[in-house]
Design an enzyme around this catalytic site. Structure first.
Site, PDB file in Angstrom:
ATOM      1  N   ASP A  36       0.827  -1.213   0.000  1.00 18.59           N
ATOM      2  CA  ASP A  36       0.000   0.000   0.000  1.00 18.59           C
ATOM      3  C   ASP A  36       0.854   1.253   0.000  1.00 18.59           C
ATOM      4  OD1 ASP A  36      -1.979  -1.739   0.248  1.00 18.59           O
ATOM      5  OD2 ASP A  36      -2.594  -1.176   2.289  1.00 18.59           O
ATOM      6  N   LEU A  68     -35.811  -9.079 -13.894  1.00 23.04           N
ATOM      7  CA  LEU A  68     -36.074 -10.461 -14.287  1.00 23.04           C
ATOM      8  C   LEU A  68     -37.291 -10.978 -13.546  1.00 23.04           C
ATOM      9  CD1 LEU A  68     -32.407 -11.670 -13.832  1.00 23.04           C
ATOM     10  CD2 LEU A  68     -33.571 -11.399 -16.010  1.00 23.04           C
ATOM     11  N   GLU A 118     -25.635 -18.092 -13.966  1.00 23.92           N
ATOM     12  CA  GLU A 118     -24.709 -17.213 -13.253  1.00 23.92           C
ATOM     13  C   GLU A 118     -25.303 -16.817 -11.915  1.00 23.92           C
ATOM     14  OE1 GLU A 118     -25.118 -13.123 -15.524  1.00 23.92           O
ATOM     15  OE2 GLU A 118     -24.590 -14.736 -16.892  1.00 23.92           O
ATOM     16  N   LYS A 153     -26.757 -14.602  -9.015  1.00 19.31           N
ATOM     17  CA  LYS A 153     -27.534 -13.365  -8.950  1.00 19.31           C
ATOM     18  C   LYS A 153     -26.987 -12.567  -7.768  1.00 19.31           C
ATOM     19  CE  LYS A 153     -32.270 -11.688  -9.011  1.00 19.31           C
ATOM     20  NZ  LYS A 153     -32.127 -10.609  -8.056  1.00 19.31           N
ATOM     21  N   ASP A 171     -26.491  -9.629  -5.090  1.00 19.63           N
ATOM     22  CA  ASP A 171     -27.475  -8.853  -4.351  1.00 19.63           C
ATOM     23  C   ASP A 171     -26.914  -7.477  -4.006  1.00 19.63           C
ATOM     24  OD1 ASP A 171     -29.819  -8.313  -3.136  1.00 19.63           O
ATOM     25  OD2 ASP A 171     -29.456  -9.523  -1.346  1.00 19.63           O
ATOM     26  N   ARG A 193     -30.580   2.068 -12.351  1.00 20.14           N
ATOM     27  CA  ARG A 193     -31.723   1.553 -13.089  1.00 20.14           C
ATOM     28  C   ARG A 193     -32.903   2.524 -13.091  1.00 20.14           C
ATOM     29  NH1 ARG A 193     -35.032  -3.925 -12.653  1.00 20.14           N
ATOM     30  NH2 ARG A 193     -35.735  -3.086 -10.681  1.00 20.14           N
ATOM     31  N   TYR A 227     -23.727  -8.156 -18.371  1.00 20.90           N
ATOM     32  CA  TYR A 227     -24.606  -7.970 -19.538  1.00 20.90           C
ATOM     33  C   TYR A 227     -23.976  -6.920 -20.467  1.00 20.90           C
ATOM     34  CZ  TYR A 227     -29.310  -7.450 -21.738  1.00 20.90           C
ATOM     35  OH  TYR A 227     -30.377  -7.430 -22.585  1.00 20.90           O
ATOM     36  N   LYS A 268     -29.891 -17.812 -18.192  1.00 22.36           N
ATOM     37  CA  LYS A 268     -30.086 -17.036 -19.427  1.00 22.36           C
ATOM     38  C   LYS A 268     -29.837 -17.919 -20.640  1.00 22.36           C
ATOM     39  CE  LYS A 268     -28.141 -12.891 -17.261  1.00 22.36           C
ATOM     40  NZ  LYS A 268     -26.979 -11.994 -17.158  1.00 22.36           N
ATOM     41  N   LYS A 297     -34.570 -17.733  -7.183  1.00 19.69           N
ATOM     42  CA  LYS A 297     -34.144 -17.146  -5.903  1.00 19.69           C
ATOM     43  C   LYS A 297     -33.939 -18.232  -4.852  1.00 19.69           C
ATOM     44  CE  LYS A 297     -35.311 -13.068  -4.897  1.00 19.69           C
ATOM     45  NZ  LYS A 297     -35.172 -11.651  -4.903  1.00 19.69           N
ATOM     46  N   CYS A 345     -39.480   3.984  30.269  1.00 18.26           N
ATOM     47  CA  CYS A 345     -38.099   3.575  29.972  1.00 18.26           C
ATOM     48  C   CYS A 345     -37.674   2.444  30.927  1.00 18.26           C
ATOM     49  CB  CYS A 345     -37.167   4.771  30.113  1.00 18.26           C
ATOM     50  SG  CYS A 345     -35.435   4.325  29.883  1.00 18.26           S
ATOM     51  N   CYS A 360     -34.783   4.067  33.252  1.00 17.41           N
ATOM     52  CA  CYS A 360     -34.936   5.183  34.192  1.00 17.41           C
ATOM     53  C   CYS A 360     -36.404   5.486  34.486  1.00 17.41           C
ATOM     54  CB  CYS A 360     -34.227   6.424  33.655  1.00 17.41           C
ATOM     55  SG  CYS A 360     -35.050   7.132  32.234  1.00 17.41           S
ATOM     56  N   CYS A 405     -36.911   7.653  24.985  1.00 14.44           N
ATOM     57  CA  CYS A 405     -36.880   8.096  26.364  1.00 14.44           C
ATOM     58  C   CYS A 405     -36.348   9.530  26.339  1.00 14.44           C
ATOM     59  CB  CYS A 405     -35.955   7.201  27.186  1.00 14.44           C
ATOM     60  SG  CYS A 405     -35.563   7.954  28.772  1.00 14.44           S
ATOM     61  N   CYS A 436     -30.772   9.407  31.979  1.00 21.04           N
ATOM     62  CA  CYS A 436     -30.973   7.984  31.700  1.00 21.04           C
ATOM     63  C   CYS A 436     -29.603   7.327  31.460  1.00 21.04           C
ATOM     64  CB  CYS A 436     -31.883   7.872  30.477  1.00 21.04           C
ATOM     65  SG  CYS A 436     -32.198   6.198  29.955  1.00 21.04           S
TER      66      CYS A 436
HETATM   67  S1  IVH Z   1     -29.312  -9.923 -15.946  1.00 26.56           S
HETATM   68  C1  IVH Z   1     -32.780  -7.915 -18.570  1.00 26.56           C
HETATM   69  N1  IVH Z   1     -27.661 -11.096 -14.347  1.00 26.56           N
HETATM   70  O1  IVH Z   1     -31.166  -8.815 -10.658  1.00 26.56           O
HETATM   71  C2  IVH Z   1     -32.282  -8.284 -17.237  1.00 26.56           C
HETATM   72  N2  IVH Z   1     -29.170  -9.520 -13.399  1.00 26.56           N
HETATM   73  O2  IVH Z   1     -34.388  -8.677 -11.203  1.00 26.56           O
HETATM   74  C3  IVH Z   1     -30.834  -8.226 -17.148  1.00 26.56           C
HETATM   75  N3  IVH Z   1     -28.861  -9.170 -11.006  1.00 26.56           N
HETATM   76  O3  IVH Z   1     -31.944  -5.752 -12.104  1.00 26.56           O
HETATM   77  C4  IVH Z   1     -30.327  -8.542 -15.800  1.00 26.56           C
HETATM   78  N4  IVH Z   1     -27.187 -10.550 -10.736  1.00 26.56           N
HETATM   79  O4  IVH Z   1     -29.908  -5.908 -10.603  1.00 26.56           O
HETATM   80  C5  IVH Z   1     -28.665 -10.204 -14.433  1.00 26.56           C
HETATM   81  N5  IVH Z   1     -26.064 -12.182 -13.066  1.00 26.56           N
HETATM   82  C6  IVH Z   1     -27.064 -11.297 -13.154  1.00 26.56           C
HETATM   83  C7  IVH Z   1     -27.552 -10.601 -12.043  1.00 26.56           C
HETATM   84  C8  IVH Z   1     -28.621  -9.719 -12.206  1.00 26.56           C
HETATM   85  C9  IVH Z   1     -27.974  -9.692 -10.143  1.00 26.56           C
HETATM   86  C10 IVH Z   1     -29.919  -8.210 -10.610  1.00 26.56           C
HETATM   87  C11 IVH Z   1     -30.019  -6.999 -11.476  1.00 26.56           C
HETATM   88  C12 IVH Z   1     -31.398  -7.014 -12.059  1.00 26.56           C
HETATM   89  C13 IVH Z   1     -32.122  -7.909 -11.110  1.00 26.56           C
HETATM   90  C14 IVH Z   1     -33.186  -8.674 -11.831  1.00 26.56           C
END
Ligand code: IVH
Length: 667
Positions: free
Chosen positions: A34, A84, A113, A115, A117, A136, A225, A287, A311, A405, A408, A423, A429
Site C-alpha cells: 500500500d 427479471l 450465473e 444473482k 445482491d 436503473r 450484460y 439465461k 431465488k 423507559c 430510568c 426516552c 438515563c
Molecule cells: S441480468 C434484462 N444477471 O437482478 C435483465 N441480473 O431482477 C438483465 N442481477 O436488475 C439482468 N445478478 O440488478 C442479471 N447475473 C445477473 C444478475 C442480475 C444480479 C440483478 C439486477 C437485475 C435484477 C433482476
C-alpha cells in the site's frame, strides 16, 4: 522537470497505477504494498497539479472522488433496463424451459450465473473511456452516478485490448461483507442507524452526494450484460469473456448448461457454495446464451423471455419466544428485542431476533410464548417473520410495547412520523449518558486515548461523571484511588484529555452527539457557520441553507441548543478551552485534498504557527503525525529543522516539502 518529462512520467504512473488497481481489485493479486501505491498516487496527484494539461478524466487520481455535493441528473436509458421474473422452485424453472421451447425450434445453450445482491448500474464506454454510469431508476431513465462509480476500483475508467468503440455494460454494484461490517461498526459508533443489509448499503452508498465518501467505502462490481451493435460474439458468455480482457470484473462462476439437469446441479451447488463468497448473492440467473436468440424471444412488458431468476430460499426455523427486552441507545431510541429458545439457523445458534419497533410487534400480533418463524435472509440479525398460530395457547397475553423507559422509568414519547419510541430523559438515563460519553471519547470524536466503555462505566458507577464536561473536571487523585486504574493509565487519560483541546472544531461539534449530526454534517456546519455561537443561534432557514442539511437535521440542532443543560455544557467545555470555532490560517476553502495523507511537520514556519499548520492539515482532511515512518507521506520542513529528522526522512525517501508546497497541495 520539463513538460516532456512530466508527460512521460504521468503516462507511466497512470499506466502503472491502473495495472496495480486491476491486479488488486479484479484479479485479487497484490504486487506492491500500500505504501508504494500511495507514493505513486501522491506523485501523480502532485504532477497533475503542476501540469494540469496532462491530467485526463481516466486518470486513476480521479478515483478519490470529490467533496462537492452533486445533484444527480436524470438520464434516459438507451436500452431500457428491465428486471427479471423470479421463481422459487425447480418446477417453475422447468416451466420456463418449456415456455422457451414452445417459442423456438432451435437447439440452444443456457448460461447459469450468480444473482448478485446489490444495486444495478449501466455503464457506457466510448472509445474505451467510461463516459456515463446510470442507475436503473424506473427502467426508462435513471440517475447519472458517474462521479461515484468512478471511485470503484474494479470498474475500469479506460479499457484495454480490443474493445468495441461504443457499448454499454451492466452489472451489480456490491458492498462486500467485510466492508459492510466495518461500515456498520462505524455507524454504530456515531449513533447512526446501521444498514439492515448489504443491498441497502450498496444502493445508499451509490446515491451519496459526496463522491469522496463513496470512495472511502470499498464498493465492488461484477458485470453481467454487454449491450451494443457489432459486438465481437453472439454468445453471452463469450461476450463476458471478451469483456474480461477489456478490464472488467466478471464472475468466474458463470457456467454453460445444456439441459435442466445441469441447471439444477448448478442451483444445488451454489446454494451451498455461495455462503463462502465475499459478496451477497440471492439466487441464480438462468439465461439463454445466444444473443441473437435472445433478441428473437424479446421481452414481455416487465422482463426478458430469455432469462429467469431462481431465488434461493432464505432459511427459516421455528422456535419459542421467551420474552421481549428493550434496549435504550445513546439517542434514547428504544429497540425491542425478542429472546428466543436457542435454535440452529444457517449454521449459527440464534438466541435473539430484532423486532424493530412497536408497529412491527403489533403487525406480527405477537403473544407471550408464541411459536415464531425466524429468517436470516440478507439481514445479519435474524427477524421474526410470522407467528405459528396453530401453536398458540388461547390464554396467552398479547405483547404490549412498554410505556416507560426500562432504565430510568421515564414516560416514553413518540414523535410524529417516527416509528421509534424515545426516552426523553437524555440527561438522566444511564445508557444515554454512557452512550454519549462513549461517543465523545471515540476515535472520530475527541479521540481520548486510554479510555473505553469499561472506563466510562467505572467512572459512572463511582459517580465521577454524569456528562461530557465532567471529564475535564476529573482530578488525578480521584482516579488514582480507583483500584482498577494504574498510574500509567491515569496519566494517559489526562494527557489525551489535554491533547483533545486541540481537536478541530468540526470534530468537537460531532463529538457533542447531537442527533443526526454525523461527521459530514458537522464538517459542513463548522465550515459554513464557523463557530458554536453562530450554529447555536442560527435560524431554521440559516441551517437548511447549509449543504446537505434538511429540516430534520436543522430541527434537531435547534432543539439541542434550546435546552439549558446543553448550553451550560458548552460553557463549561469552553472554559476548558476546547475548540468552538474554526482555527485556521485559511478559514475558507477547507477541502479533502490531503485525505489519506500522513504529514509530519518540523521546524518553524513563516506563514503558520505550529498549531495553525496542524489545524490546516486536518482542515483539509490530512493526518498530522508526530513520528516519521515509512507510512509518512510528506515532511513539511520549516526553518531550523533538526538535521537528524531531515536525514531520517531522506533515508526513508519521504518527500520533503515547504509550507508553500503544502498549501499548493490543497489548491
Ligand atoms: S441480468 C434484462 N444477471 O437482478 C435483465 N441480473 O431482477 C438483465 N442481477 O436488475 C439482468 N445478478 O440488478 C442479471 N447475473 C445477473 C444478475 C442480475 C444480479 C440483478 C439486477 C437485475 C435484477 C433482476
Amino acid at each position: 522537470m520539463d513538460q516532456q518529462e512530466a508527460a512521460n512520467r504521468i503516462a507511466y504512473l497512470v499506466k502503472e497505477l491502473d495495472r496495480q488497481n486491476y491486479n488488486y481489485y479484479v484479479l485479487n493479486i497484490q504486487e506492491i504494498d500500500d505504501y508504494a501505491f500511495d507514493q505513486m498516487m501522491a506523485e501523480l496527484i502532485g504532477l497533475e497539479k503542476a501540469f494540469p494539461e496532462f491530467s485526463t478524466p481516466a486518470s486513476p487520481s480521479q478515483r478519490v472522488g470529490s467533496d462537492l455535493n452533486q445533484e444527480f441528473q436524470q438520464v434516459a436509458h438507451k436500452y431500457q433496463m428491465l428486471s427479471l421474473s423470479n421463481t422459487y422452485s425447480e418446477e417453475e424453472v422447468m416451466e420456463f424451459d418449456q415456455r422457451v421451447r414452445k417459442l423456438t425450434d432451435e437447439d440452444f445453450e443456457y448460461v447459469c450465473e450468480l444473482k448478485f445482491d446489490g444495486t444495478s448500474v449501466s455503464l457506457t464506454y466510448e472509445n474505451g473511456l467510461l463516459v456515463r454510469a446510470v442507475t436503473r431508476g424506473d427502467g426508462q431513465k435513471g440517475d447519472d452516478v458517474t462521479a461515484n462509480v468512478k471511485t470503484i476500483k474494479s470498474i475500469p475508467l479506460q479499457l484495454k485490448g480490443d474493445y468495441p468503440p461504443e457499448f454499454e455494460i451492466r452489472g451489480e454494484i456490491l458492498l462486500p461483507f467485510n466492508e459492510f461490517d466495518r461500515l456498520n461498526r462505524e455507524r454504530d459508533e456515531i449513533g447512526e442507524q446501521p444498514f439492515a443489509n448489504v443491498r441497502n448499503a450498496a444502493s445508499g452508498t451509490l446515491k451519496l452526494q459526496n463522491s469522496s465518501v463513496v470512495a472511502s467505502r470499498k464498493l465492488d462490481a461484477y458485470l453481467y450484460y454487454v449491450l451494443g451493435n457489432n459486438l465481437p460474439d453472439d454468445g453471452h458468455l463469450e461476450l463476458l469473456k471478451h469483456a474480461a480482457t477489456w478490464g472488467f470484473k466478471i464472475s468466474e462462476h458463470t457456467r454453460k448448461c445444456h439441459n435442466l439437469q445441469e441447471i439444477f446441479e448448478y442451483l444445488h451447488e451454489w446454494n451451498i457454495k455461495r455462503k463462502d463468497l465475499p459478496v451477497a448473492t440471492d439466487g441464480v440467473v438462468i439465461k439463454i446464451n445466444s444473443t441473437r436468440l435472445q433478441q428473437e424471444l424479446g421481452f414481455t412488458a416487465k422482463s426478458p423471455r430469455w432469462a429467469i431468476a431462481y431465488k434461493f430460499k432464505a432459511e427459516q426455523e421455528s422456535t419459542t419466544l421467551i420474552s421481549v427486552s428493550y434496549q435504550v441507545g445513546r439517542t434514547g431510541a428504544v429497540t425491542p428485542v425478542a429472546n428466543l429458545e436457542p435454535v440452529l439457523l444457517s449454521g449459527t445458534v440464534v438466541r435473539r431476533a430484532t423486532l424493530h419497533n412497536a408497529d412491527n410487534i403489533q403487525s406480527l400480533d405477537l403473544h407471550e410464548g408464541d411459536v415464531v418463524f425466524i429468517e436470516k435472509g440478507g439481514e445479519i440479525i435474524p427477524k421474526i417473520i410470522r407467528v405459528d398460530l396453530s401453536e398458540r395457547h388461547p390464554m396467552t397475553k398479547r405483547i404490549e410495547f412498554i410505556t416507560h423507559c426500562p432504565e430510568c422509568n421515564t414516560l416514553l414519547v413518540r414523535q410524529e412520523g417516527e416509528s421509534a419510541w424515545y426516552c426523553p430523559n437524555d440527561a438522566g438515563c444511564p445508557p444515554q449518558i454512557k452512550g454519549k460519553l462513549e461517543h465523545f471519547i471515540g476515535r472520530k470524536s475527541m479521540n481520548i486515548d486510554g479510555m473505553g466503555s469499561e472506563t466510562i462505566d467505572l467512572f459512572f458507577q463511582k459517580n465521577l461523571i454524569r456528562n461530557i464536561a465532567d471529564l475535564y473536571d476529573l482530578q488525578k487523585s480521584q482516579l488514582i484511588s480507583l483500584d482498577r486504574l494504574g498510574e500509567k493509565s491515569v496519566n494517559r487519560i489526562f494527557e489525551s484529555l489535554e491533547i483533545s483541546k486541540s481537536v478541530p472544531f468540526e470534530r468537537v461539534l460531532f463529538a457533542l452527539g447531537i442527533r443526526f449530526v454525523g461527521e459530514t454534517v458537522a464538517r459542513k456546519l463548522a465550515r459554513e457557520l464557523k463557530s458554536i455561537g453562530r450554529i447555536g443561534s442560527a435560524s431554521l432557514e440559516e441551517l437548511t441553507g447549509v449543504d446537505e442539511i434538511g429540516s430534520k437535521i436543522a430541527e434537531s440542532i435547534i432543539s439541542w441548543f434550546n435546552k439549558e443543560q446543553n448550553r451550560t455544557l458548552i460553557d463549561r467545555l469552553r472554559n476548558h478551552h476546547l475548540n468552538f470555532e474554526i482555527v485556521s490560517a485559511e478559514k475558507e476553502g477547507a477541502t479533502e485534498k490531503l485525505k489519506g495523507l500522513s504529514i509530519i511537520i518540523s521546524g518553524t514556519f513563516k506563514k503558520f504557527t505550529r498549531d495553525e499548520i496542524k489545524a490546516f492539515i486536518e482542515l483539509n482532511g490530512g493526518k498530522n503525525v508526530t513520528s516519521l515512518s515509512p507510512k509518512t507521506t510528506y515532511l513539511v520542513a520549516g526553518e531550523n529543522i533538526g538535521p537528524s529528522k531531515l536525514e531520517k526522512a531522506q533515508k526513508l525517501k519521504i518527500p520533503i516539502i515547504t509550507e508553500e508546497e503544502l498549501v499548493e497541495l490543497t489548491n
